[in-house]
Each structure stands twice: as C-alpha cells, then as structure tokens.
Design an enzyme around this catalytic site. Structure first.
Site, PDB file in Angstrom:
ATOM      1  N   HIS A   1       3.231   3.693  -1.180  1.00 44.61           N
ATOM      2  CA  HIS A   1       3.294   5.017  -0.769  1.00 44.61           C
ATOM      3  C   HIS A   1       4.562   5.874  -1.170  1.00 44.61           C
ATOM      4  O   HIS A   1       5.643   5.397  -0.706  1.00 44.61           O
ATOM      5  CB  HIS A   1       3.094   5.238   0.785  1.00 44.61           C
ATOM      6  CG  HIS A   1       1.479   4.973   1.147  1.00 44.61           C
ATOM      7  ND1 HIS A   1       1.100   4.000   2.275  1.00 44.61           N
ATOM      8  CD2 HIS A   1       0.404   5.166   0.457  1.00 44.61           C
ATOM      9  CE1 HIS A   1      -0.193   4.163   2.166  1.00 44.61           C
ATOM     10  NE2 HIS A   1      -0.431   4.684   1.128  1.00 44.61           N
TER      11      HIS A   1
ATOM     12  N   GLU B   1       7.574   6.406   1.417  1.00 46.19           N
ATOM     13  CA  GLU B   1       8.194   5.382   2.340  1.00 46.19           C
ATOM     14  C   GLU B   1       9.323   4.659   1.636  1.00 46.19           C
ATOM     15  O   GLU B   1       9.398   3.538   1.305  1.00 46.19           O
ATOM     16  CB  GLU B   1       7.237   4.410   2.643  1.00 46.19           C
ATOM     17  CG  GLU B   1       5.829   5.237   3.212  1.00 46.19           C
ATOM     18  CD  GLU B   1       4.509   4.485   3.360  1.00 46.19           C
ATOM     19  OE1 GLU B   1       4.497   3.268   3.216  1.00 46.19           O
ATOM     20  OE2 GLU B   1       3.400   4.978   3.829  1.00 46.19           O
TER      21      GLU B   1
ATOM     22  N   GLU C   1       4.979  -2.729   8.134  1.00 44.07           N
ATOM     23  CA  GLU C   1       5.596  -1.455   8.473  1.00 44.07           C
ATOM     24  C   GLU C   1       6.857  -1.508   8.878  1.00 44.07           C
ATOM     25  O   GLU C   1       7.320  -2.050  10.020  1.00 44.07           O
ATOM     26  CB  GLU C   1       4.418  -0.712   9.441  1.00 44.07           C
ATOM     27  CG  GLU C   1       3.170  -0.525   8.947  1.00 44.07           C
ATOM     28  CD  GLU C   1       2.747   0.617   8.022  1.00 44.07           C
ATOM     29  OE1 GLU C   1       3.902   1.390   7.576  1.00 44.07           O
ATOM     30  OE2 GLU C   1       1.615   0.695   7.672  1.00 44.07           O
TER      31      GLU C   1
HETATM   32  O1  0X9 Z   1      -2.706   3.754   5.847  1.00 47.94           O
HETATM   33  C1  0X9 Z   1      -2.043   2.663   5.262  1.00 47.94           C
HETATM   34  O2  0X9 Z   1      -2.367   2.607   3.888  1.00 47.94           O
HETATM   35  C2  0X9 Z   1      -0.900   1.972   5.830  1.00 47.94           C
HETATM   36  N1  0X9 Z   1      -0.102   2.573   6.611  1.00 47.94           N
HETATM   37  S1  0X9 Z   1       0.863   3.798   6.103  1.00 47.94           S
HETATM   38  O3  0X9 Z   1       1.351   4.412   7.329  1.00 47.94           O
HETATM   39  N2  0X9 Z   1       2.100   3.211   5.464  1.00 47.94           N
HETATM   40  O4  0X9 Z   1       0.247   4.665   5.317  1.00 47.94           O
HETATM   41  C3  0X9 Z   1      -1.532   0.633   6.214  1.00 47.94           C
HETATM   42  C4  0X9 Z   1      -2.676  -0.036   5.717  1.00 47.94           C
HETATM   43  C5  0X9 Z   1      -3.085  -1.301   6.479  1.00 47.94           C
HETATM   44  N3  0X9 Z   1      -4.316  -1.208   7.247  1.00 47.94           N
HETATM   45  C6  0X9 Z   1      -4.756  -0.637   8.455  1.00 47.94           C
HETATM   46  N4  0X9 Z   1      -3.914   0.005   9.168  1.00 47.94           N
HETATM   47  N5  0X9 Z   1      -5.860  -0.615   8.605  1.00 47.94           N
HETATM   48 ZN    ZN Z   2       2.504   3.108   3.564  1.00 46.62          ZN
END
Ligand code: 0X9
Ligand code: ZN
Length: 455
Positions: free
Chosen positions: A222, A225, A416
């Site tokens: 991403h 980040e 995270e």
């Molecule tokens: O949403 C995402 O892709 C990830 N979080 S972020 O805030 N960095 O975008 C986390 C993915 C991990 N899986 C779940 N949260 N289900």
């Molecule tokens: Zn992310």
C-alpha cells in the site's frame, strides 16, 4: 390655531417614551456579545453554516459504530477509510459537512487529525529540505523517509557492501515499468548445506543437509504506508551491517535465507510522494487496483470491491496486476517457509485467515508464532501490538497473506506497524528507528519455529 389639550399632549409624550425604550431594548438585544464577555465553552465546536465551511478541508476522526448498519452508513459519509476494527473503532476521513452530519446524528467521535491535507503539506515541506540535502549523511539514512529512487540506490549500496551475503534481484516490473527490487540475504552457515538442527515444541526443523529456512518479507504493498518501506529496508540494513559484530544477527543470517522486497508497489509510492500522500493502490488506469485484494485465494469475496473507484478495488481478475503476479512467481519459485507482509497502521499482528472468520487448520501453530512476534516487539520499547486474525479485524479477500498461507503453505502474517492511531500514515520521522527495532524483533522471532509442517 386650536391648542392641543393637556391629556393628549401627555399621551403622545408617553407613546414617544415607550417607543424610544423599545428601540433601545431591541438594539441592545441584537448587539453581538463579544466572546470574552460571555465565553461559551462549546462555541469553538459549533458547526459552521455551509457557506462558512471550506468543503475541501479533510478531517480524520475515529468513531465507534453501534451496529453493522451504522458502520456502513458512517463509512459512506467518508472520503476515505483509514483503518477498521470490527466491533470497535473505525477511522474515517470526512469533509466538514461529514463532521456536521456526525454531530447532528449524535455520533460520538474523537478527532485524529484536524487538517489531514495540512499534515501532508507540512511533511512535504520538511522533505523538500531533505531532498535539497541529498545524499543523506552517513548514519542518518533512517532519520527520515526516503523516496523510491533513494531506497533503490540504498539497496544497491547494501548489495555492494557485502556481496558474499547479499544479492540484489529484480523480480519483475510494475505497470509503469519500475523494477521490483529484492534483496536476498544469506550467510555462510547454511550455504554448504548445514541446515539448522533445532527442536521446537511441535516441529523439528532443519536436520543437517536439509535446505535452510527461507523467509520472505515485503513492505509497501500500500503506497501511503511509508513506514513499511522504511522498516523493511532497515531490517535488511541491520542484518547486513550487524553480521560481523552481533552474534544473534550473524546466526540469523547464517541460518535463514531472507528475501526482502521493500517497495512492492513502486508506482503507487512515487504517486504518494509526488501527487497524493494518501494514495493506496497501484496506478492502473488512474483509478488503481488494491494489490492486497488482487491475489488468487478467495478473490472477489467479502471485503473487496468490484468498483474501480473503491480503495479496495480487486482488479478485473486474480493477479491482473504485474506487481502481485511478480510476488506470486517469486513465492512459487522460492518456496518460503515464513512470510511477513508489513503494513501500517494500528500496531497489530494478524494471522490467517483474512477472508473468513473460520479457524485455519494451523490455527494453534500460527497463533503461537504470532504471540512470539507480539512478545518480541514488546520487548523492544514496551509497545504491545494487538494479536488477532485478519478477518476478526475485518474481512478482506484476495490478500497476499491468505494466498501465501492457503496455496503455498507458508506461515504468513501481516504486521500493522506504528502508530496506534495518531496521525495515521504520516508518522513523525523520529519513529522510524524504534519501529524498525520492532520490525527486526518480529522478523527474528519467527525464525524458525513457526514454519508449518508442509511448508
Ligand atoms: O486491508 C488491508 O489490506 C490491510 N490493512 S491496511 O490498513 N494496511 O490496508 C490488512 C489486511 C489483513 N487482513 C484483514 N484485515 N482481514
Ligand atoms: Zn496496508
């Protein structure tokens, strides 16, 4: 001319006096009271009228929706969703009208960032000064965020520094033709086939002659980040530079073959530096694809979108994007045992699954390894990262973690990084080094006991 009778004269005088009094009273009533004379504690929080509001302003708030329906309604008010925790908080970016809507619905919230665009602008200003001072002075490389060009130059430098330990490889190219640069770090210990002979509670790993443990770490899937690009680069840096003098680092590098991809989404990263600090996806057709919804396990399921404008747009097909396809090829070719996908923010350690709340068949083992990560991180600076399965945080389908675990048998985790909330993706640069300490502790803690039997 007849003179006015005295009663009538009195009457008109009284009428005049009453009118005068009324006028004076009205004027006094309408005169604005200066705030210092009559301070109103809530005044500064009073919503402005629409004509007074700057509709382009952006405010980041944290809300605690009371139901799934309310969660969806609040998210619909937002320009962007920064972070989510199912059942609890939701971080949203709103315009002033959105904030007014929260107030008029009686929704409680805390303000995370009062001026989201201003925070990005301040960072940009600071970085302009940094760019002018290129290249970074020795020893200060991790005192500030670095752009793509500077990171890639640094990876080359690391590879040149210790060619016997490090190899720089290009595993593919982004949509706009930028290289996906990976460092392969590996010491002498396992080069001659001396695997790690080590017993663990549940798995015995690496009898002599067995291939070494193999681990893959990536950051920057991403674009916004930025701490994840810095931490992955920094982990590689620590292992390479510390090899000679730190026995723990040396043992790790000797025993584990570690591959590090610091910038998995280079086009998005460049866009985040140049145009939009809060850009998340790659740059497909201007709208972009969320690379962490583009992997081929449970692709198209819950927590992904088919709408190109969505921040969780999954693309037209699994692996439609060259960045995710390159990671797939690397992982299929190298058959890693362990994988960590670094993101921000929230200070969390996530384990499979992401797309379903069902327990994975390796739940206990993965959970144990993730607990080890949490403990290792806490031992650095006392920060306790929360441990939870991906889907329990919120469902997300087509993620790298699920694909790596579900199709490659890799013990895969998402971390995270910092902050917990604060200014979200724009983390002060003095946080890079302590966050790197936590990232390195995490990487070293999952060696090697967390590998799955079929990994
Ligand atoms: O949403 C995402 O892709 C990830 N979080 S972020 O805030 N960095 O975008 C986390 C993915 C991990 N899986 C779940 N949260 N289900
Ligand atoms: Zn992310």
């Amino acid at each position: 001319m007849a003179s006015t009778p005295p009663v009538a004269r009195w009457l008109s005088l009284v009428t005049l006096l009453v009118t005068l009094l009324l006028v004076v009273a009205l004027v006094a009533y309408e005169r604005p009271v200066p705030p210092e004379v009559c301070p109103d504690p809530d005044r500064q929080f009073e919503p402005q009228s629409d004509s007074q509001q700057d509709a382009s302003a952006r405010i980041a708030v944290r809300v605690w929706p009371r139901s799934e329906q309310e969660r969806a309604e609040l998210a619909a008010l937002a320009h962007d969703v920064w972070s989510e925790h199912a059942g609890t908080e939701l971080d949203l970016v709103l315009d002033p009208a959105g904030v007014t809507a929260l107030r008029s619905r009686g929704i409680e919230f805390t303000e995370l960032v009062s001026d989201v665009l201003g925070v990005a602008e301040q960072e940009r200003e600071r970085l302009r000064g940094v760019e002018a001072a290129r290249p970074p002075p020795p020893g200060e490389w991790f005192s500030e965020y670095r752009d793509l060009e500077t990171i890639h130059a640094y990876l080359e430098q690391l590879a040149r520094l210790r060619p016997e330990l490090v190899e720089l490889r290009t595993i593919g190219y982004s949509l706009e033709g930028r290289p996906l640069q990976v460092l392969r770090i590996h010491g002498n210990g396992s080069r001659n086939g001396n695997g790690v002979a080590r017993g663990t509670d549940s798995v015995t790993i690496g009898a002599p002659g067995e291939r070494p443990r193999r681990m893959f770490v990536d950051g920057g899937l991403h674009a916004r980040e930025w701490i994840s690009m810095m931490v992955t680069t920094c982990v590689a840096d620590r292992l390479i530079r510390g090899y000679d003098d730190d026995p723990a680092l040396r043992r790790f590098v000797d025993e584990v073959e570690l591959w590090v991809l610091p910038v998995a989404n280079p086009d998005g990263y460049v866009h985040s530096w140049r145009r939009d600090r809060y850009w998340r996806k790659n740059r497909r057709a201007g709208h972009g694809v969320d690379l962490n919804r583009n992997f081929g396990l449970a692709w198209g399921g819950d927590g992904s979108s088919g709408k190109p404008a969505s921040s969780i747009y999954r693309g037209t097909a699994p692996f439609s994007e060259p960045e995710s396809a390159a990671i797939r090829s690397l992982m299929e070719a190298e058959r890693f045992d362990v994988h960590i996908d670094f993101h921000s923010y929230g200070q969390l350690v996530l384990h499979p699954w992401s797309h379903t709340r069902k327990r994975s068949s390796d739940h206990q083992r993965l959970r144990q390894a993730a607990e080890g990560i949490v403990t290792a991180i806490a031992s650095e600076h006392g920060e306790r990262y929360r441990l939870i399965s991906g889907a329990s945080l919120y469902p997300a389908s087509g993620t790298l973690m699920d694909w790596a675990y579900g199709t490659q048998g890799v013990a895969s985790f998402v971390i995270e990084l910092r902050p917990r909330g604060g200014t979200g993706f724009v983390l002060p640069p003095d946080q890079i080094v302590p966050t790197c300490d936590e990232g390195l502790a995490a990487v070293m803690s999952v060696h090697p006991a967390s590998a799955l039997p079929h990994g």
